[in-house]
Design an enzyme around this catalytic site. Structure first.
Site, mmCIF file in Angstrom:
data_model
loop_
_atom_site.group_PDB
_atom_site.id
_atom_site.type_symbol
_atom_site.label_atom_id
_atom_site.label_comp_id
_atom_site.label_asym_id
_atom_site.label_seq_id
_atom_site.Cartn_x
_atom_site.Cartn_y
_atom_site.Cartn_z
ATOM 1 N N HIS A 148 36.896 50.094 47.812
ATOM 2 C CA HIS A 148 38.038 50.879 47.341
ATOM 3 C C HIS A 148 39.064 50.052 46.563
ATOM 4 O O HIS A 148 39.815 50.594 45.774
ATOM 5 C CB HIS A 148 38.700 51.638 48.495
ATOM 6 C CG HIS A 148 39.587 50.789 49.358
ATOM 7 N ND1 HIS A 148 39.127 50.094 50.431
ATOM 8 C CD2 HIS A 148 40.909 50.524 49.278
ATOM 9 C CE1 HIS A 148 40.131 49.435 50.993
ATOM 10 N NE2 HIS A 148 41.217 49.668 50.314
ATOM 11 N N GLU B 28 40.793 47.914 41.250
ATOM 12 C CA GLU B 28 42.202 47.572 41.102
ATOM 13 C C GLU B 28 42.418 46.049 41.116
ATOM 14 O O GLU B 28 43.173 45.524 40.316
ATOM 15 C CB GLU B 28 42.977 48.230 42.257
ATOM 16 C CG GLU B 28 44.470 48.185 42.132
ATOM 17 C CD GLU B 28 45.006 49.149 41.078
ATOM 18 O OE1 GLU B 28 44.196 49.763 40.354
ATOM 19 O OE2 GLU B 28 46.234 49.257 40.974
ATOM 20 N N ASP B 29 41.737 45.361 41.988
ATOM 21 C CA ASP B 29 42.057 43.951 42.234
ATOM 22 C C ASP B 29 41.090 42.937 41.631
ATOM 23 O O ASP B 29 41.325 41.741 41.717
ATOM 24 C CB ASP B 29 42.116 43.684 43.757
ATOM 25 C CG ASP B 29 43.257 44.439 44.422
ATOM 26 O OD1 ASP B 29 44.116 44.948 43.671
ATOM 27 O OD2 ASP B 29 43.278 44.518 45.651
ATOM 28 N N ASP C 197 42.565 53.603 54.379
ATOM 29 C CA ASP C 197 43.156 52.446 53.707
ATOM 30 C C ASP C 197 44.603 52.270 54.179
ATOM 31 O O ASP C 197 45.034 51.186 54.577
ATOM 32 C CB ASP C 197 43.094 52.702 52.186
ATOM 33 C CG ASP C 197 43.798 51.639 51.378
ATOM 34 O OD1 ASP C 197 43.716 50.453 51.746
ATOM 35 O OD2 ASP C 197 44.422 52.002 50.360
HETATM 36 MN MN MN Z 1 43.213 48.888 50.292
#
Ligand code: MN
Length: 747
Positions: A84, A88-89, A151
């Site tokens: 997840h 993004e990272d 999350d």
């Molecule tokens: Mn997360």
């Protein structure tokens, strides 16, 4: 690996390495394969990243995947749990996720990534509801929200490692957005933990106090519950009811605190409300257990609720009752089957967790079975109306059903009417942004500003100092805000012209000396207010622009002058008016003004009598608003009226109350007399007229051989009665063939 791997994951890893690539073609193996691959990929991508706590980053996705597994999530959901944060990272793209793990995992990861971009900062409570709705609307697949909740739960569990300000912000979001979302999805299990954790960071003092009080009272509470459970266990067994679980229901710290706040109660008052849950095998046993409970303890009237017979629309089922415990205080009891319990605890997730097939994943699993259509669910939850507030919220939901939720480049949420376009967005951001909108980017691509926006679009408006939206934008602007602003903009550009034009119209209609002063008068101020304008310029501009009709303004003017009549003997209006008092000969224009006016209904307005029909007192008349010539007074039977639009007509009448006045004025009337052509007949007619004091303005005599003579006269008449008397007298004369009034047909 220096991280804690949950047992189930370790098993998957062991299995996959044992089988190597030689997997049997079984569904279970495919699922394990997916989970293992997702874990390995995430592990590799997050390598070298660390959390604030100092742990390797991968601990977080593993914990999230673990929570999802506990909620009964499918392999795809668990895989999404691992992955997840990678988009993004890390450098990986969503396309790569799809290539490796398929469309389903991609959709989940993409959804969660999208939701993560939302900026909740400094939002009010009202905004929070928007966010919750938006979440539901955006996540086409409801499982996205479940992944997001998992999350968030892990982030909340590890919140202590963050700086204080950030902690508060995240805790607040959790309280306002995520815990209510979990509640809406019926995942009680997640809801209470999110609430308690948010409570811990938002009101740490109160949290610690209650935690302490609960700990202090634990022995007391356990003693009481033991007493009750023993009694009930014994009686249930005697009644032949097999009890799967009979235990004290833990009260969550936040709900205790909430109750204390809401009901202004002390801790011990709340805490005395002990609670017990009985879980049995069948529905029938639920009712029998209820009978046992009510037999053992005194029921409290009004506290029994049958959610089994009448389930809540989110499928929650249970029997609730309140009884007096052996210590003399109230005791809450819930009775339900195991299946009902799963639904109560896990909400929609119970669907995955406790499949009728017995937990193992079924190869025929259909998309419809696995994916919840969010709309159907949402409708169901909306029907779960616990109280008035929920009812209101659900009404609001329905109202906003057609909203589209988009974002500013900074991630702020903007809710617009469905079908809205970038021009609507621009005006919602700021009037000036709209007024200088030169174009728009949606998701970083330039698009026509007529493009309808979609949920989740990131909209960036390109502004230029010298550009402004064209009038065409009115065709695709959806919000009234944008439409009004564009109209205003257009109007403002032509304001000077409009004012001049409005002024011209009004001046002609009122036709006064000192028109400028009149515009500044108190009466005009009243008219401006009545027409909903701020200033005289606004009114004139509105009039010039056609936003308001001249007739409308004149009617307001008339009302105003009328209402001022008794008070204004010294006022500027009456002075103004007396300076142009009606002229005795009735030559237009005249301005009607007071009770002395011969015409009622047009006070304060310029009028004149229509030359086509020459109305006289006593006849039915009507006023017509003209462009620039004030009010024209016609006889009601005048045929010229047929061409006049209805909205220009003003009801008027003669002022019959004032006889003197009527006789003081005279009005021109055209008549035609048909007579035998005899010497002296014209003189006879004229003498009849002069006997009655009727003045003749104009005369024309036409004679021809062997035909009657035609005498056209324009005479001055003061009333209808006078004219009728004259007619009957002339008709009596022996040579007269016919007499009639002219002016019906032609002007
Ligand atoms: Mn997360």
């Amino acid at each position: 690996m220096d991280i804690n791997i949950p047992v189930w994951l370790q098993n998957c890893l062991d299995n996959s390495s044992a089988n190597g690539d030689q997997t049997e073609d079984s569904y279970q193996d495919c699922e394990n394969q997916l989970i293992v691959e997702a874990f390995k990929f995430a592990y590799q991508l997050h390598e070298g990243q660390y959390r604030k706590s100092g742990e390797p980053y991968i601990c977080h996705p593993v914990a999230v995947a673990d929570l999802l597994r506990d909620l009964g999530g499918s392999a795809a959901m668990i895989a999404a749990g691992f992955l997840h944060d990678v988009v993004e990272d890390t450098e990986v793209t969503i396309e790569e996720i799809e290539n490796r793990f398929g469309g389903e995992v991609r959709q989940l990861v993409e959804g969660v990534t999208k939701l993560s971009k939302i900026n909740f900062k400094s939002k009010t409570e009202g905004q929070a509801e928007n966010f919750r709705r938006m979440f539901l609307a955006m996540a086409k697949d409801i499982r996205v929200i479940v992944v997001k909740l998992a999350d968030r739960l892990h982030n909340m569990r590890t919140l202590e490692h963050l700086p204080d300000a950030k902690r508060r912000r995240i805790a607040l979001e959790t309280k306002e957005i995520f815990a209510p979302l979990a509640n809406r999805l019926g995942i009680w299990h997640l809801k209470w933990e999110l609430e308690d954790l948010a409570f811990k960071y938002l009101e740490s003092e109160a949290y610690r106090q209650i935690q302490q009080l609960v700990a202090d009272k634990r022995t007391d509470r356990e003693k009481r519950l033991k007493l009750v459970t023993e009694t009930l266990q014994h009686r249930l067994t005697k009644a032949g009811i097999h009890c799967l679980d009979l235990s004290g229901r833990p009260k969550h710290l936040h709900s205790i605190y909430q109750k204390m706040q809401r009901q202004h109660k002390e801790f011990h008052e709340i805490y005395d409300l002990a609670a017990l849950r009985i879980i049995v095998k069948t529905k029938e046993e639920c009712y029998r257990a209820l009978a046992v409970v009510h037999d053992a303890f005194l029921p409290i009237p009004g506290r029994f609720k049958d959610y089994i017979g009448l389930p809540k629309a989110n499928r929650y089922q249970s029997l609730h009752t309140g009884v007096i415990g052996p210590w003399g205080g109230p005791l809450e009891i819930q009775i339900r089957t195991l299946e009902m319990h799963h639904i109560a605890e896990y909400g929609i997730a119970a669907h995955w967790k406790y499949k009728e097939t017995g937990g193992s994943h079924n190869a025929n699993l259909t998309a419809a079975d696995e994916k919840f259509t969010w709309l159907r669910q949402l409708l169901e939850w909306q029907n779960d109306l616990k109280d008035a507030q929920e009812y209101l919220d659900s009404v609001k939901d329905n109202l906003f059903e057609d909203d589209v939720y988009v974002f500013t480049p900074k991630g702020d949420l903007v809710a617009l009417k469905a079908g809205s376009t970038p021009i609507d967005f621009a005006y919602r951001i700021h009037t000036e942004v709209g007024n200088h909108c030169a174009g728009a980017k949606v998701n970083s691509r330039i698009v026509p500003i007529s493009t309808p926006l979609q949920n989740g679009d990131i909209v960036d408006i390109i502004t230029q100092k010298n550009s402004q939206p064209s009038v065409d934008c009115l065709n695709f602007a959806r919000t009234s805000l944008a439409k009004n602003r564009i109209r205003q903009l257009y109007k403002r550009a032509h304001r000077e012209e409009n004012i001049a034009r409005g002024k011209e119209l009004l001046e002609k209609a009122l036709a006064r000396k000192g028109f400028e002063n009149l515009l500044k008068s108190q009466a005009m101020q009243t008219v401006i207010e009545k027409c909903n304008y701020q200033s005289v310029e606004d009114l004139l501009a509105g009039l010039g622009h056609g936003e308001i009709t001249l007739n409308f303004v004149l009617n307001r003017w008339r009302e105003t002058i009328k209402s001022q009549q008794p008070l204004t003997s010294d006022s500027e209006i009456s002075e103004n008016v007396s300076a142009i008092a009606p002229k005795p000969r009735g030559i237009s224009p005249i301005t009607s003004q007071s009770s002395n006016s011969p015409i009622v209904g047009i006070e304060g307005l310029m009028y004149h009598l229509a030359g086509c029909c020459n109305p006289i007192p006593g006849e039915e008349i009507i006023g017509v608003v003209t462009r620039g010539k004030g009010i024209k007074i016609h006889r009601q039977e005048c045929q010229n009226l047929e061409k006049v639009e209805c909205d220009r007509l003003i009801p008027v009448s003669w002022n019959c109350d004032n006889e003197n006045n009527v006789h003081f004025h005279t009005y021109p009337v055209k008549i035609q007399i048909e007579t035998l052509d005899r010497v002296g007949v014209f003189k006879d007619i004229l003498s009849r007229l002069s006997d009655r004091g009727i003045n003749v303005r104009h005369a024309n005599v036409k004679t021809s051989t062997a035909k009657p003579a035609l005498i056209d006269l324009e005479i001055e008449i003061s009333s209808c009665t006078q004219l009728e008397q004259l007619f009957s007298q002339i008709k009596k004369m022996s040579d007269i063939i016919n007499i009639r009034r002219l002016g019906y047909v032609y002007s």
